[in-house]
Design an enzyme around this catalytic site. Structure first.
Site, PDB file in Angstrom:
ATOM      1  N   HIS A 275       0.876  -1.176   0.000  1.00  0.00           N
ATOM      2  CA  HIS A 275       0.000   0.000   0.000  1.00  0.00           C
ATOM      3  C   HIS A 275       0.909   1.219   0.000  1.00  0.00           C
ATOM      4  O   HIS A 275       1.516   1.553   1.011  1.00  0.00           O
ATOM      5  CB  HIS A 275      -0.870  -0.074   1.264  1.00  0.00           C
ATOM      6  CG  HIS A 275      -2.059   0.812   1.252  1.00  0.00           C
ATOM      7  ND1 HIS A 275      -3.113   0.655   0.380  1.00  0.00           N
ATOM      8  CD2 HIS A 275      -2.386   1.882   2.024  1.00  0.00           C
ATOM      9  CE1 HIS A 275      -4.026   1.575   0.616  1.00  0.00           C
ATOM     10  NE2 HIS A 275      -3.614   2.338   1.603  1.00  0.00           N
TER      11      HIS A 275
ATOM     12  N   LYS B 236     -10.158   6.529  -3.470  1.00  0.00           N
ATOM     13  CA  LYS B 236      -9.199   7.595  -3.174  1.00  0.00           C
ATOM     14  C   LYS B 236      -7.851   7.130  -3.713  1.00  0.00           C
ATOM     15  O   LYS B 236      -7.402   6.030  -3.374  1.00  0.00           O
ATOM     16  CB  LYS B 236      -9.173   7.786  -1.663  1.00  0.00           C
ATOM     17  CG  LYS B 236      -8.165   8.764  -1.139  1.00  0.00           C
ATOM     18  CD  LYS B 236      -8.510   9.113   0.317  1.00  0.00           C
ATOM     19  CE  LYS B 236      -7.344   8.839   1.243  1.00  0.00           C
ATOM     20  NZ  LYS B 236      -7.633   9.214   2.640  1.00  0.00           N
TER      21      LYS B 236
ATOM     22  N   LYS C  33      -3.846   7.459  -4.044  1.00  0.00           N
ATOM     23  CA  LYS C  33      -2.701   8.011  -3.314  1.00  0.00           C
ATOM     24  C   LYS C  33      -1.676   8.531  -4.301  1.00  0.00           C
ATOM     25  O   LYS C  33      -1.203   7.767  -5.167  1.00  0.00           O
ATOM     26  CB  LYS C  33      -2.073   6.912  -2.445  1.00  0.00           C
ATOM     27  CG  LYS C  33      -2.885   6.612  -1.203  1.00  0.00           C
ATOM     28  CD  LYS C  33      -2.744   7.740  -0.190  1.00  0.00           C
ATOM     29  CE  LYS C  33      -3.427   7.364   1.121  1.00  0.00           C
ATOM     30  NZ  LYS C  33      -3.245   8.398   2.138  1.00  0.00           N
TER      31      LYS C  33
ATOM     32  N   ASP D  61      -5.413  11.754  -2.478  1.00  0.00           N
ATOM     33  CA  ASP D  61      -4.766  12.165  -1.234  1.00  0.00           C
ATOM     34  C   ASP D  61      -3.290  12.383  -1.540  1.00  0.00           C
ATOM     35  O   ASP D  61      -2.593  11.456  -1.950  1.00  0.00           O
ATOM     36  CB  ASP D  61      -4.937  11.083  -0.159  1.00  0.00           C
ATOM     37  CG  ASP D  61      -4.442  11.550   1.209  1.00  0.00           C
ATOM     38  OD1 ASP D  61      -3.918  12.675   1.311  1.00  0.00           O
ATOM     39  OD2 ASP D  61      -4.586  10.766   2.180  1.00  0.00           O
TER      40      ASP D  61
ATOM     41  N   GLU E 130      -7.393  15.788  -1.042  1.00  0.00           N
ATOM     42  CA  GLU E 130      -7.047  15.701   0.385  1.00  0.00           C
ATOM     43  C   GLU E 130      -5.617  16.163   0.617  1.00  0.00           C
ATOM     44  O   GLU E 130      -4.691  15.698  -0.054  1.00  0.00           O
ATOM     45  CB  GLU E 130      -7.228  14.237   0.835  1.00  0.00           C
ATOM     46  CG  GLU E 130      -6.906  13.983   2.289  1.00  0.00           C
ATOM     47  CD  GLU E 130      -7.307  12.566   2.722  1.00  0.00           C
ATOM     48  OE1 GLU E 130      -8.125  11.926   2.021  1.00  0.00           O
ATOM     49  OE2 GLU E 130      -6.781  12.095   3.742  1.00  0.00           O
TER      50      GLU E 130
ATOM     51  N   ASP F 160      -6.598  16.789   6.289  1.00  0.00           N
ATOM     52  CA  ASP F 160      -6.348  15.542   7.028  1.00  0.00           C
ATOM     53  C   ASP F 160      -5.207  15.773   8.022  1.00  0.00           C
ATOM     54  O   ASP F 160      -5.448  16.040   9.206  1.00  0.00           O
ATOM     55  CB  ASP F 160      -6.046  14.395   6.051  1.00  0.00           C
ATOM     56  CG  ASP F 160      -5.782  13.087   6.785  1.00  0.00           C
ATOM     57  OD1 ASP F 160      -6.060  13.020   7.995  1.00  0.00           O
ATOM     58  OD2 ASP F 160      -5.283  12.118   6.169  1.00  0.00           O
TER      59      ASP F 160
ATOM     60  N   LYS G 282     -10.817  11.627  12.202  1.00  0.00           N
ATOM     61  CA  LYS G 282     -10.098  10.438  12.665  1.00  0.00           C
ATOM     62  C   LYS G 282     -10.112  10.423  14.189  1.00  0.00           C
ATOM     63  O   LYS G 282      -9.658  11.394  14.809  1.00  0.00           O
ATOM     64  CB  LYS G 282      -8.643  10.459  12.164  1.00  0.00           C
ATOM     65  CG  LYS G 282      -8.532  10.320  10.656  1.00  0.00           C
ATOM     66  CD  LYS G 282      -7.097  10.270  10.170  1.00  0.00           C
ATOM     67  CE  LYS G 282      -7.075  10.003   8.667  1.00  0.00           C
ATOM     68  NZ  LYS G 282      -5.719   9.996   8.102  1.00  0.00           N
TER      69      LYS G 282
ATOM     70  N   GLU H 100     -13.902   5.914   4.817  1.00  0.00           N
ATOM     71  CA  GLU H 100     -12.883   5.001   4.269  1.00  0.00           C
ATOM     72  C   GLU H 100     -12.532   3.965   5.345  1.00  0.00           C
ATOM     73  O   GLU H 100     -11.361   3.637   5.530  1.00  0.00           O
ATOM     74  CB  GLU H 100     -11.645   5.795   3.829  1.00  0.00           C
ATOM     75  CG  GLU H 100     -11.025   6.598   4.964  1.00  0.00           C
ATOM     76  CD  GLU H 100      -9.779   7.388   4.582  1.00  0.00           C
ATOM     77  OE1 GLU H 100      -9.520   7.601   3.383  1.00  0.00           O
ATOM     78  OE2 GLU H 100      -9.053   7.791   5.515  1.00  0.00           O
TER      79      GLU H 100
END
Ligand code: MUC
Ligand code: MG
Length: 373
Positions: A22, A167, A169, A198, A224, A249, A273, A327
């Site tokens: 990831h 989303k 990255k 993001d 983001e 974020d 979060k 998410e």
């Protein structure tokens, strides 16, 4: 009813592989470390919490190991002997003895809520004032680093009705390469999906001006954290000129950050979060600031396993509006489960248990298998 006291708090590091690497701008995750908290009370009730972060120390200023040490050495001893049902007294004591450390505090607040929910026979969402929905839309993060693979992954999840929000990255590659990557994904998915990005703070303002323009013109729905959390004036300028809404974020490391971002007009969407605010109750204070300021909400994650994901979900279930969905896919990124009740994902949504506490228990055998020694 006699008062239940907090008797002991155990923190456990659990290392679990991910379904594929990831890739975030600052770090590639191929193994995620969960920080699990087990809080035992004098009435025999046990509360579970989770204080997980991503990427060691590369994402935030707490690492799994520092979270564990800070709980073991500083936070847990301050809570032992306190009334397990008095969240205000417990969390205020932690705020007095520890600056920041919101990840550690979040897992402890979650464990107190789980224990009290079990004690009263009600779900954590009930303790938080009551749920107004039972499930949450869950998006997926495309972060394989490869355009064709990301498109194939998204097509598969659309087919099996698991996700329709994606989303992407970006931030690590040259700007034009990243923009081509995202636009190709959006063109392949078209109106069947919401595509967002993001940047994890990796653009400077000049790159962000161009990036936001191209992404907005090509149907990207949300951008983001395009630039550094430190560059507040730049965030305000981008928020004024970008066609696609800007979401904060990393800029939110506390409830107070949320207030000052709202006051400055630095974002039109907040990523919520629990770990960045200090727990499920704390994140709802940030949500209230956003609601008062007309800022839209998104239920975000630190890639927690089932426990942290459900702690977040119970809080998000209570919100009036969650315009950008969530998410909360953390458990789906991991190849292994350490709980008896795997979270239920169906028809693009996470279905949240309405059983006492968070609605989850540890599978002791699997925990023993994966815990760090
Ligand atoms: C972040 O910045 O949003 C959340 C999902 C994901 O893939 O990375 C994290 C951190
Ligand atoms: Mg982010």
């Amino acid at each position: 009813m006699t008062q239940a006291k907090i008797e002991s708090i155990e923190t456990i590091l659990v290392d679990l592989p991910t379904v594929r690497p990831h890739k975030l701008a600052m770090h590639t995750i191929s193994q995620q470390t969960l920080v699990i908290i087990r809080l035992r009370c004098s009435d025999g009730i046990e509360g579970l919490g989770e204080s997980t972060t991503v990427g060691g120390l590369s994402y935030a200023n707490e690492s799994p190991e520092s979270i564990k040490t800070n709980i073991d050495v500083h936070l847990a001893p301050a809570l032992i002997g306190m009334d397990a049902s008095n969240f205000n007294a417990a969390m205020q004591r932690l705020d007095r003895i520890a600056k920041g450390n919101t990840f550690a505090k979040s897992g402890l607040e979650s464990a107190l809520l789980d224990a009290q929910g079990k004690r009263q026979g009600v779900a954590v969402s009930q303790l938080l004032g009551g749920r107004v929905r039972d499930s949450l839309e869950v998006g997926w993060v495309l972060a394989s680093g490869n355009t064709a693979r990301d498109i194939a992954e998204a097509e598969h999840f659309l087919d099996v009705r698991r996700h329709r929000i994606f989303k992407v990255k970006i931030g690590a590659n040259p700007l034009e390469q990243d923009l081509k990557h995202v636009v190709a994904i959006k063109q392949a998915l078209g109106d069947r999906a919401s595509v967002r990005v993001d940047v994890n703070q990796y653009w400077d303002e000049a790159q962000a001006i161009r990036g936001c323009q191209v992404l907005g013109d090509n149907g990207i729905d949300l951008i983001e954290q395009p630039i550094s959390r430190i560059n507040r004036a730049g965030q305000v300028r981008l928020n004024q000129r970008s066609l696609a809404p800007i979401m904060a974020d990393e800029s939110i490391e506390s409830v107070e950050d949320a207030f000052s971002l709202a006051a400055d007009g630095a974002a039109s969407v907040f990523a919520l979060k629990i770990a960045k605010n200090g727990g499920p109750r704390a994140v709802l204070r940030t949500a209230q600031i956003a609601e008062s300021a007309g800022i839209a909400l998104y239920g975000a994650t630190m890639l927690e396993g089932a426990i942290g994901t459900l702690a977040s979900a119970h809080a998000f279930l209570t919100l009036k509006k969650l315009a950008w969905g969530t998410e909360l896919f953390g458990p789906l990124l991991l190849t292994e489960e350490i709980v008896n009740e795997a979270p239920v994902y169906r028809d693009f949504e996470l279905h949240v248990p309405n059983t006492p506490g968070l609605g989850v228990s540890l599978d002791e055998e699997r925990l023993a298998l994966f815990r760090r020694r």
